[in-house]
Design a protein around this motif. Structure first.
Motif, PDB file in Angstrom:
ATOM      1  N   VAL A  24       0.802  -1.243   0.000  1.00  0.00           N
ATOM      2  CA  VAL A  24       0.000   0.000   0.000  1.00  0.00           C
ATOM      3  C   VAL A  24       0.827   1.281   0.000  1.00  0.00           C
ATOM      4  O   VAL A  24       0.274   2.373  -0.073  1.00  0.00           O
ATOM      5  N   VAL A  25       2.168   1.183   0.078  1.00  0.00           N
ATOM      6  CA  VAL A  25       2.969   2.394   0.291  1.00  0.00           C
ATOM      7  C   VAL A  25       2.765   3.452  -0.808  1.00  0.00           C
ATOM      8  O   VAL A  25       2.759   4.654  -0.526  1.00  0.00           O
ATOM      9  N   SER A  26       2.531   3.012  -2.060  1.00  0.00           N
ATOM     10  CA  SER A  26       2.331   4.014  -3.122  1.00  0.00           C
ATOM     11  C   SER A  26       0.980   4.711  -2.973  1.00  0.00           C
ATOM     12  O   SER A  26       0.698   5.693  -3.662  1.00  0.00           O
ATOM     13  N   GLY A  27       0.143   4.216  -2.050  1.00  0.00           N
ATOM     14  CA  GLY A  27      -1.121   4.897  -1.741  1.00  0.00           C
ATOM     15  C   GLY A  27      -0.912   6.291  -1.160  1.00  0.00           C
ATOM     16  O   GLY A  27      -1.847   7.092  -1.115  1.00  0.00           O
ATOM     17  N   ASN A  28       0.317   6.603  -0.723  1.00  0.00           N
ATOM     18  CA  ASN A  28       0.618   7.966  -0.262  1.00  0.00           C
ATOM     19  C   ASN A  28       0.297   9.004  -1.336  1.00  0.00           C
ATOM     20  O   ASN A  28      -0.159  10.101  -1.029  1.00  0.00           O
ATOM     21  N   TYR A  29       0.559   8.630  -2.608  1.00  0.00           N
ATOM     22  CA  TYR A  29       0.295   9.576  -3.705  1.00  0.00           C
ATOM     23  C   TYR A  29      -1.185   9.921  -3.785  1.00  0.00           C
ATOM     24  O   TYR A  29      -1.557  11.005  -4.235  1.00  0.00           O
TER      25      TYR A  29
END
Length: 519
Positions: free
Chosen positions: A76-81
């Protein structure tokens, strides 16, 4: 996804989707007053048009495929964008939108013209046109062309032309009104199909508990240590705001639905709705990639995660619907970009410089001509991009956007928050500052032999460039004692609405809770 995945029923569903799309576009065009402007939908857009349009412009098929790929490889880390964006959408709602609507503008270069004068407006108009053609049109067409080429087995120029033809049809016929109305239909379809894929996937894995067990523990963490190469937490916190302000607050394609709002209150409700829709990015686009990792951990190419899920989990008929959705994403983004392009060229260059007395009919005619010319340039660029072999162009362009953002962010933020900034400082940041950022970007992407050292993460680099440009603007303005200074345009204030404040407070609470849960 090759054409053998598409059975008879899939083709029927695809045809029905296009028939409904054209019907909505024609209906919206008939609702437009005959001699009214194509560009701002007669200031009639409601909150749901604004929310779906901003979200739809933001969601391209390349984003769908890249998000699932990121979910497959990193969780999920790219969910920051997606999730961190709510801060900058709020900045648009409460800082920028009141000034944009108060100044009664059609374009963002026009707003900067009021703040810094005609020279800044000219520079910004051409700057905007180039970024729309390269980053919105050519890139989106390239990503979409790859997809259509895979399904229909036709060359890139033809697949790009088909997409442009559909998008340009709405833009030329009904302007922003047709684009906004069709966006609502397309984005509802996208939510339904993507949610179905996620739900079917979770049940195939054996439920949420089984999914958590089958993937690494760090797949559920939003903030990774600074030693993480791809997603360290500090560059995300410092660097993403530079891209976030540029993208959500100053980009014509993104902000145009807000400029066309019925009033500021609708604009603030619409941007709030965009913030809620951005929460869906993680469950709808990233989660299918994580599910794919749990189901098919041996998949060799993570970029195929989304289509692998579709192919293996959906029955005949649903595949056609997914393809309709991917086309919907494309038409939505390209339609918004074409409308923004024709608005900026027509209002900032044609009307302002060549024909200030132009009738509305003449302005609309020029807007349609610009749509055609922009389409031709975009197709030419798309074919040129396609001929460059052996480069992951999507990643290159994403980092290029990190180098385009700092000058715009510096000029808009300082221009709105500090009345002491002079025209010379703003123009210097937009010209020399942009050249400087692009040179740094080229050296970062293709470092020469003599320049090998440990570069910071590209998002941290974006932050450093912003700081350098902001400092330069402040120094130039302080030295430029007699420089041209214009007052900051006066904001318009909405009647204080408990509903608007309540919706925004609720969004902030939910976002903070999500960040807490996923760390």
């Amino acid at each position: 996804m090759n054409s053998h995945y598409m059975q008879g029923l899939d083709w029927v569903i695809l045809a029905v989707y296009f028939a409904i799309l054209l019907a909505i576009g024609l209906w919206a065009s008939m609702k437009r007053k005959k001699e009214s402007s194509l560009f701002l939908a007669d200031h009639s857009l409601r909150w749901y048009h604004i929310g779906f349009s901003m979200w739809g412009t933001n969601v391209g098929p390349s984003m769908l495929i890249a998000s699932a790929s990121a979910g497959f490889t990193t969780g999920v880390v790219s969910g920051n964008y997606a999730w961190y964006a709510f801060v900058f959408i709020a900045l648009l709602a409460f800082v920028f939108a009141p000034r944009y609507l108060g100044a009664n503008i059609s374009t963002l270069p026009e707003f900067m013209g009021l703040r810094f004068g005609q020279s800044t407006r000219n520079i910004l108009a051409w700057y905007t046109i180039v970024t729309i053609i390269i980053s919105w049109l050519a890139l989106t067409l390239f990503a979409g062309g790859i997809l259509i080429r895979q399904v229909f087995d036709i060359p890139m120029w033809l697949s790009a032309s088909i997409l442009l033809l559909i998008s340009a049809f709405f833009t030329m016929l009904g302007g922003l009104k047709a684009v906004a109305y069709t966006n609502v239909y397309q984005m509802i379809l996208l939510i339904v199909v993507s949610a179905t894929l996620t739900i079917v996937g979770i049940s195939k894995v054996g439920g949420i508990g089984a999914l958590i067990d089958k993937v690494p523990g760090d797949y559920w963490v939003l903030f990774r240590p600074n030693s993480d190469e791809a997603f360290p937490w500090l560059p995300i916190i410092l660097g993403y705001p530079i891209m976030g302000v540029w993208f959500w607050c100053t980009d014509q394609s993104m902000v145009q639905p807000v400029l066309a709002a019925k009033d500021l209150k609708e604009g603030q409700k619409g941007t709030n709705f965009t913030g809620w829709l951005k929460i869906l990015d993680v469950p709808l686009y990233i989660l299918p990639g994580i599910i794919c990792f749990a189901l098919y951990p041996t998949l060799s190419n993570p970029d195929e995660a989304y289509l692998t899920m579709v192919e293996n989990l959906f029955p005949v008929g649903m595949v056609g619907l997914v393809f309709a959705v991917l086309t919907a994403c494309l038409v939505s983004t390209i339609g918004s970009a074409l409308n923004a392009l024709s608005t900026v060229f027509t209002m900032d260059i044609y009307v302002k410089k060549f024909n200030p007395e132009a009738s509305q009919q003449r302005i609309n005619h020029v807007g349609r001509m610009v749509t055609v010319v922009g389409s031709v340039i975009a197709i030419t660029l798309t074919v040129a991009i396609d001929s460059i072999k052996g480069l992951n162009l999507f990643n290159v362009f994403q980092s290029v956007l990190g180098f385009i953002a700092p000058p715009m962010t510096a000029v808009f933020l300082l221009g709105v928050f500090w009345k002491g900034i002079t025209t010379r400082a703003a123009n210097l940041a937009l010209t020399a500052g942009t050249a400087f950022c692009l040179i740094v970007g080229i050296l970062y992407l293709w470092p020469p032999e003599w320049l090998h050292f440990a570069w910071p993460h590209f998002m941290l680099l974006s932050f450093y460039l912003f700081v350098i440009l902001a400092a330069m603007m402040i120094v130039v303005s302080l030295l430029d004692k007699n420089g041209e200074r214009h007052p900051i345009p006066t904001p318009v204030y909405a009647q204080r609405s408990g509903l608007v404040i309540g919706l925004w407070v609720a969004l902030f609470v939910v976002m903070i809770a999500l960040y807490y849960i996923f760390n």
